[in-house]
Design an enzyme around this catalytic site. Sequence first.
Site, PDB file in Angstrom:
ATOM      1  N   GLU A  52      76.640  52.706 156.399  1.00 53.61           N
ATOM      2  CA  GLU A  52      76.179  53.405 155.204  1.00 53.61           C
ATOM      3  C   GLU A  52      75.117  52.601 154.453  1.00 53.61           C
ATOM      4  O   GLU A  52      74.150  53.155 153.947  1.00 53.61           O
ATOM      5  CB  GLU A  52      77.391  53.631 154.276  1.00 53.61           C
ATOM      6  N   GLU A  90      87.080  60.365 151.615  1.00 50.73           N
ATOM      7  CA  GLU A  90      85.930  61.183 151.257  1.00 50.73           C
ATOM      8  C   GLU A  90      85.775  62.244 152.345  1.00 50.73           C
ATOM      9  O   GLU A  90      86.202  63.360 152.170  1.00 50.73           O
ATOM     10  CB  GLU A  90      84.683  60.316 151.095  1.00 50.73           C
TER      11      GLU A  90
HETATM   12  C1  BGC Z   1      78.554  59.864 150.326  1.00 51.76           C
HETATM   13  C2  BGC Z   1      77.128  60.060 150.716  1.00 51.76           C
HETATM   14  C3  BGC Z   1      76.577  61.107 149.818  1.00 51.76           C
HETATM   15  C4  BGC Z   1      76.587  60.479 148.470  1.00 51.76           C
HETATM   16  C5  BGC Z   1      75.941  61.263 147.406  1.00 51.76           C
HETATM   17  C6  BGC Z   1      78.581  59.300 148.957  1.00 51.76           C
HETATM   18  O1  BGC Z   1      79.836  59.002 148.503  1.00 51.76           O
HETATM   19  O2  BGC Z   1      79.259  59.098 151.235  1.00 51.76           O
HETATM   20  O3  BGC Z   1      76.783  59.920 151.959  1.00 51.76           O
HETATM   21  O4  BGC Z   1      75.410  61.720 150.177  1.00 51.76           O
HETATM   22  O5  BGC Z   1      77.894  60.104 148.081  1.00 51.76           O
HETATM   23  O6  BGC Z   1      75.729  60.494 146.401  1.00 51.76           O
END
Ligand code: BGC
Length: 969
Positions: free
Chosen positions: A741, A472
């Site tokens: 997270e 990501e």
């Molecule tokens: C990210 C987040 C982001 C989110 C939005 C994720 O995959 O890691 O931090 O803001 O998607 O939905």
Amino acid sequence: MTNLTVEAVTCEYRKNPLGMDIKRPRISWKIQSDLRGTMQKAYQIQVAVHQEDFHETIWDTGIVQSDESIQIEYNGPQLESRTRYFYRIKIWDNHDRESDWSETAWWETSLFSSEEWKAEWITPDPKQLDLHSEAAFLLRKEFTLKTGISSARVYGTGVGLYELFLNGGRVGEDLLAPGWTSYHKRLQYQTYDITEQLQVGTNAIGIVLADGWYKGNLVREDHRNIYGDTRAAKLQLHVTYHDGTEEIIVTDPTWKAATGPILFSEIYHGQTYDARLEKEGWSQSHFHDEDWEDTIIPDMPITKLVAQENVPVRVTEVLKPMESFVTPAGDTVLDMGQNMVGRIRFQVRAPKGTRIVLTHAEVLDKEGNIYFGNLKFAKQKVEYIAKGEGIETFAPNFTFQGFRYVKIEGYPGQENGLPLDHFIGEVIHSDMESTGTFECSDPLVNRLQQNIVWGQRGNFLDVPIDCPQRSERLGWTADAQVFIQTALFNYHGGPFFTKWLRDLQADQLPDGNVPFVIPNVEGGKGSAAWGDAATIIPWTVYQTYGDKRLLSDQYDSMKAWVEYIRRQGKNEFLWNTGFHFGDWLALDAKENSFVGATPKDLIATVFYAYSTRILRDAAKVLEKADDVEEYSILLNHIIEQFNQEFVSPAGRLVSPTQTAHIIALMFDMVDGKAKERTAYELNELIMLNDYHLNTGFVGTPYICFALSKGGYHETAVKLLMKDDYPSWLYQVKKGATTVWEHWDSIKPDGSFWSDQMNSFNHYAYGSIGNWMYKVIAGLDMDATSPAYKKIKIEPKFAGISFTSAKAIHESMYGKIVSSWQLTNDQVAVEVVVPPNTTADILLPKAKLVDVYEGDELLVTGDIYSFIETSEGVKVTVGSGSYQFTYPNEEGLRPRFTENTKIIDFLDHQEAVAVLEKVAPGITKPPALFTTKARSLKELVEIGEANLTEDKVKEIMEEINQLEWEEVLV
Ligand code: BGC
């Protein structure tokens, strides 16, 4: 003799910046003074060109009566390209002193116009070299120089990523250049001073080119070539001779191309390097490149080159591994002791062809095996094939890994244990200046602060990315927005966010909508709290650094975002349509959902108001009177509609979630009795949840602010001090060295949250740092006076949870310190205020007659003004260091009496600890008993101990004799 000096002079936030294309750069300085209350009365700036003695200046401001010492715009004759400008500053102060001239500093301009670019883009001839090869390209050229070289600069760029070599040595130390921008619209180039690396006679220059963000795998597994499918480089080398003549060497089809040892290199996946394929001496002269291929000029979709705006990405620290071990599954694993971002550099002596493989991961699973599940399709794998010639040293480039653990395969002799001193971890991130520290008496909170800082380091990699490990690593807007205030305490983020905001502006859609990620490679757009990065970030940078220019440059983008929202749906004053992420990852989400229970239209309308408020405030700063009026009216309408839609006539918020209450309070959506009730209900909601939060990305950053602001500071402190799930300290206790997270990235039973989305290095929840700095340590600014010109010091003591806290922030004016310490008898508050600023300080609960500053009673001092209020003593001071002390009479560090309200001071675990300590053998109190027991007596009763009143008294005495640290085991 007293001392007044001008120090730390910077131009566009940097010391001696090389290669800037800003036509009116801004100069700032800090003042050192040994007298308190120093204010600048006047300044003089001189700028000279090509010389350092200032006999002839091109701009001399003369003596300017002003107290401005930051962001002063150069206002002399038009600057020229590729020229070094020297400057110096002198000031006068309110103590009738004149400083010496500051040390001479400089900035150097780069190429102001596109016509000055003589170089062509080049890439290998596709007829001779497979342009889609995963191997990095080498490009080279030899050239001859005469004697008498006086200076030389190279301006270079490339897509994807490039590194430069000259006469066998690396040029500069930057990594991942040219950085990541919205490439088609803006591509950065770098400038290097290569005077010392050149030689008379034949020279050779080389470029290594890899895929990077431009062309490599990004976002989805099959997603490549996002910006283009051709790697290319462009470079221009200017050599100036002492006689004033100049020579230019440029990229053109006379360059030669080949592939070398880098067989594969990708942001997500790592690198494969075959040392047997190294081309010894390829960037030196007299190398035989007869069998190298030709280069051509490709068609390139790049429209604009800009000089490097951000600070470069570099290795900023080196870590030694803590240990190595063999996992139950039989893997040999290196433990760096810290979840870090960067790369491993290692040394090896191995037979030719030995393949050494390093695979990187963040955590071990429950069984103690290395866990790759959360990386999604990112491989994080580095392979090195030895050439078998003595000691070989290797570290990959054009990639970075997020890891604490590294699985090592193929390292010779590893079955007998890894030689730890042959491995180091190189920490890589945007090389920002560290500007803040927070410390307190609680070691777990201190570790949390470190985790926040590590999270910032790892994810501020040219772009504020969400995470550094899985496939990501994108510039998610909400993540950046919720974290920016904390970020700017910890590090100087001026250049970092200036660059990113330009990309936000570049990628903003014509209708004002803002993509989810910047640079926009993902495609999604909109969403409250995500798109609002467009207003929140420029405003925060303005507030922190007084950067009015950035605010003005971003103003249209900010306005376009607010106007975009305004056009959504039928009701101009509510935002109740479109896609929203909601309170992302909140714990009140339904089973298998990422989205918390707070209604999306409520969140969206609050952020609509928040952005509108910021826009109105920005309009005020920029003196746009019409807009001030327009957006004041709009804001009032939004708030009115919010109240109609989401607040009952009795002042009750319709959504019973923590987040709804938090944001309504935080962004002033409710007033009067509704405000009081919202604060009360929020406190109740948290209490009923045994003092645990259940908030996600939207509510978490502000939860403690809303409580402290709403009159429930103790609850805020309790939330922070919780160490069972879910809480910040739960992660710390589970061994986190960065911020996770999810609240339950690792669950209490040791299992993981789903593989699908589980980063152990995500800074969003680290946004609590802002509250720790501002509220616990009390270091804040007066909102009407950006850049801490007027400082606000308001420590809020925290019951018995902390006995001390200290925050330091290096502001544009200099170092600010706010520190406090409580002992049984005394409160001590230490404050440092930099010259040319003032501070309003609150000494909580102090009585004027009791306060000392240093050895003297405050009331006898004559350089401050003070007043006693119901909150304590308020002192206004000028610059200097101050030590305030006063008796701790107000029970700021309370002692137990029979009726001490336990609930105010102890949470469940703490209370259990107290009981166990003083009355062993008491049956374990039932869960939740702290919400029932109001006093120690009751606590003991609920604990089912049949104790006499005398025994209770005895216990209390014993508690009071204990050191507090002992009580709160
Ligand atoms: C990210 C987040 C982001 C989110 C939005 C994720 O995959 O890691 O931090 O803001 O998607 O939905």
